[in-house]
Design an enzyme around this catalytic site. Structure first.
Site, PDB file in Angstrom:
ATOM      1  N   THR A  93      13.786  42.366  42.939  1.00  0.00           N
ATOM      2  CA  THR A  93      13.956  42.132  44.206  1.00  0.00           C
ATOM      3  C   THR A  93      13.435  40.695  44.380  1.00  0.00           C
ATOM      4  OG1 THR A  93      13.971  42.320  46.464  1.00  0.00           O
ATOM      5  CG2 THR A  93      12.325  43.574  45.549  1.00  0.00           C
ATOM      6  N   ILE A  94      14.564  39.905  45.100  1.00  0.00           N
ATOM      7  CA  ILE A  94      13.978  38.643  45.162  1.00  0.00           C
ATOM      8  C   ILE A  94      12.932  38.479  46.442  1.00  0.00           C
ATOM      9  CG2 ILE A  94      15.969  37.376  44.512  1.00  0.00           C
ATOM     10  CD1 ILE A  94      16.641  36.813  47.534  1.00  0.00           C
ATOM     11  N   ASP A  95      13.169  39.662  47.103  1.00  0.00           N
ATOM     12  CA  ASP A  95      11.894  39.616  48.063  1.00  0.00           C
ATOM     13  C   ASP A  95      10.651  40.046  47.818  1.00  0.00           C
ATOM     14  OD1 ASP A  95      14.479  39.737  49.576  1.00  0.00           O
ATOM     15  OD2 ASP A  95      14.542  41.849  49.983  1.00  0.00           O
ATOM     16  N   ARG A  99      14.251  13.716  61.370  1.00  0.00           N
ATOM     17  CA  ARG A  99      14.673  15.002  61.956  1.00  0.00           C
ATOM     18  C   ARG A  99      13.597  16.280  61.838  1.00  0.00           C
ATOM     19  NH1 ARG A  99      20.754  14.399  59.658  1.00  0.00           N
ATOM     20  NH2 ARG A  99      21.609  13.555  61.692  1.00  0.00           N
ATOM     21  N   GLY A 115      14.414  37.512  52.359  1.00  0.00           N
ATOM     22  CA  GLY A 115      13.108  38.450  52.382  1.00  0.00           C
ATOM     23  C   GLY A 115      13.047  39.674  53.065  1.00  0.00           C
ATOM     24  N   GLU A 125      14.285  35.330  57.193  1.00  0.00           N
ATOM     25  CA  GLU A 125      15.319  35.668  58.038  1.00  0.00           C
ATOM     26  C   GLU A 125      15.003  36.963  59.050  1.00  0.00           C
ATOM     27  OE1 GLU A 125      18.151  37.547  55.053  1.00  0.00           O
ATOM     28  OE2 GLU A 125      16.635  38.730  54.422  1.00  0.00           O
ATOM     29  N   ARG A 179      18.450  19.899  62.204  1.00  0.00           N
ATOM     30  CA  ARG A 179      19.516  20.450  61.579  1.00  0.00           C
ATOM     31  C   ARG A 179      18.964  21.790  60.895  1.00  0.00           C
ATOM     32  NH1 ARG A 179      21.900  17.151  63.869  1.00  0.00           N
ATOM     33  NH2 ARG A 179      23.300  15.471  63.149  1.00  0.00           N
ATOM     34  N   VAL A 222      22.748  31.783  47.676  1.00  0.00           N
ATOM     35  CA  VAL A 222      22.098  30.901  46.746  1.00  0.00           C
ATOM     36  C   VAL A 222      20.711  31.360  46.077  1.00  0.00           C
ATOM     37  CG1 VAL A 222      21.726  28.480  46.234  1.00  0.00           C
ATOM     38  CG2 VAL A 222      23.446  28.915  47.483  1.00  0.00           C
ATOM     39  N   GLN A 223      19.946  31.826  46.721  1.00  0.00           N
ATOM     40  CA  GLN A 223      18.569  32.184  46.451  1.00  0.00           C
ATOM     41  C   GLN A 223      18.719  33.417  45.161  1.00  0.00           C
ATOM     42  OE1 GLN A 223      15.930  32.593  50.442  1.00  0.00           O
ATOM     43  NE2 GLN A 223      18.207  32.463  50.835  1.00  0.00           N
TER      44      GLN A 223
HETATM   45  O1  F6P Z   1      17.081  42.533  49.266  1.00  0.00           O
HETATM   46  C1  F6P Z   1      17.596  41.646  48.867  1.00  0.00           C
HETATM   47  C2  F6P Z   1      18.414  40.609  49.702  1.00  0.00           C
HETATM   48  O2  F6P Z   1      18.832  39.534  48.847  1.00  0.00           O
HETATM   49  C3  F6P Z   1      17.715  40.297  50.830  1.00  0.00           C
HETATM   50  O3  F6P Z   1      16.679  39.103  50.664  1.00  0.00           O
HETATM   51  C4  F6P Z   1      18.805  40.051  52.004  1.00  0.00           C
HETATM   52  O4  F6P Z   1      18.525  40.480  53.212  1.00  0.00           O
HETATM   53  C5  F6P Z   1      19.855  41.109  51.582  1.00  0.00           C
HETATM   54  O5  F6P Z   1      19.480  41.450  50.148  1.00  0.00           O
HETATM   55  C6  F6P Z   1      21.142  40.408  51.331  1.00  0.00           C
HETATM   56  O6  F6P Z   1      22.067  41.920  51.052  1.00  0.00           O
HETATM   57  P1  F6P Z   1      23.656  41.593  50.682  1.00  0.00           P
HETATM   58  O7  F6P Z   1      23.731  41.238  49.247  1.00  0.00           O
HETATM   59  O8  F6P Z   1      23.963  43.102  51.151  1.00  0.00           O
HETATM   60  O9  F6P Z   1      24.302  40.264  51.575  1.00  0.00           O
END
Ligand code: F6P
Length: 346
Positions: free
Chosen positions: A125-127, A162, A170, A222, A267, A274-275
């Site tokens: 998981t990226i988280d 800015r 996350g 987020e 901004r 993209v992440q």
């Molecule tokens: O759990 C990985 C994740 O990319 C979170 O960081 C993010 O909140 C969520 O999945 C987004 O999920 P989805 O692919 O359903 O938009």
């Protein structure tokens, strides 16, 4: 010959294909054949599978996403689905599963394992929010993407004097925000684990301006609660099909409020998916390969109901029960390091 089934579940991330490749290749060396299950648990329920060979996984280590597809299907939502899973395993003579997933998929894997299905979990998981492992697959790539984005925002922030707010993923934790914020030299890093008020943030940014630094980079995760500025006319959250919170864009709320309070042009950039896209870093490719090989070793040893993990640079195994329904939050020491080096603080 014995058969391994492999599935990838939950949100995709760079590095998944590296695990698939390593499982197939290690399996070949150890006398297993491997079957790929399409779209996470859904494929196991529906019987959608494809044979994977040494040849078919050639060249995939550098590709993002997952060649098997993914879904957020809960295998235990409906008791009939569990019976269908058992039937698919029988039909294709699958002896054990490698389940590559994040919190949701691995918590389900734990429940499935306690119902007698032999399996080994691999954390991705990226988280980076899975306990008992220092890193999950995909996290390093996400941090590198966000760091690159912050570098780019820096130059334009400086030119226009800015504030740039960067919202990153996350879920309930701030790992991506914190690591990329440190690497990118952010001036504020706002994460769910650390309580703050808008007054704190405004005072810190004001102090930078007073000191002559006429731009600022603010990274916000987020899932950060913005209790003192939430517009209660907007629904706080919605839930996705797995019961996860859908986020409503804290970056925009924050940006609007900073501009209103400080009178400095602001901004907002939301980096979004993209992440999670594109090619994995070398670190993620190597970790994916190590985890894939280790998962096959565990299957050979019959060490089921476990997850492979990275601890102090070594690949180890932990029981899935130790990670199910739990979250790994950021380490306070790391946040303290970030705080020490954020600009303009008094
Ligand atoms: O759990 C990985 C994740 O990319 C979170 O960081 C993010 O909140 C969520 O999945 C987004 O999920 P989805 O692919 O359903 O938009």
């Amino acid at each position: 010959m014995k058969t391994i089934g492999i599935l990838t579940g939950g949100g995709d991330c760079p590095g998944l294909n590296g695990v698939i490749r390593a499982v197939v290749r290690s399996g070949v060396q150890q006398g297993y054949r491997t079957i790929g299950i399409r779209n996470g648990w859904q494929g196991l329920i529906e019987g959608e599978v494809e044979p994977l060979t040494d040849f078919s996984v050639s060249g995939i280590i550098s590709r993002g996403g997952t060649i098997l597809g993914t879904s957020r299907t809960d295998p235990l939502k409906n008791p009939a689905d569990f019976e269908r899973i058992k039937n698919t395993m029988k039909k294709f003579a699958i002896d054990a599963l490698v389940v590559v997933g994040g919190n949701g998929t691995l918590t389900a894997a734990h429940e499935v394992a306690t119902r007698g299905i032999p399996l080994v979990g691999v954390p991705k998981t990226i988280d980076n929010d899975i306990p008992e492992t220092d890193m999950t697959i995909g996290f390093d790539t996400a941090v590198s993407i966000v760091t690159g984005a912050i570098d780019r925002l820096h130059t334009t922030a400086e030119s226009h004097h800015r504030i740039m707010v960067v919202e990153v993923m996350g879920r309930q934790v701030g790992w991506i925000a914190l690591k990329a914020g440190i690497a990118g030299g952010a001036d504020e890093i706002l994460i769910p684990e650390v309580h703050f008020t808008m007054d704190d943030v405004c005072n810190n940014l004001k102090a930078r301006y007073t000191a002559g630094k006429k731009f600022s980079i603010v990274v916000i995760a987020e899932g950060t609660p913005l209790e003192d500025i939430r517009d209660h006319s907007v629904p706080e959250s919605d839930l996705d099909e797995c019961g996860h919170e859908k986020f409503v864009g804290v970056g925009n709320l924050l940006g609007r409020e900073l501009e209103r309070r400080l009178g400095i042009e602001t901004r907002v950039t939301n980096l979004g998916h993209v992440q999670r896209g594109g090619t994995p870093t070398a670190f993620d490719r190597v970790l994916a390969t190590r985890f894939g090989v280790a998962a096959v070793d565990q299957i050979r040893m019959g060490n089921f109901g476990t997850m492979v993990a990275l601890q102090r640079a070594h690949v180890v195994t932990v029981p899935l029960s130790s990670i199910a329904h739990r979250l790994k939050q950021v380490e306070p020491e790391l946040y303290a390091v970030a705080k020490t080096t954020m600009g303009g603080r008094r």
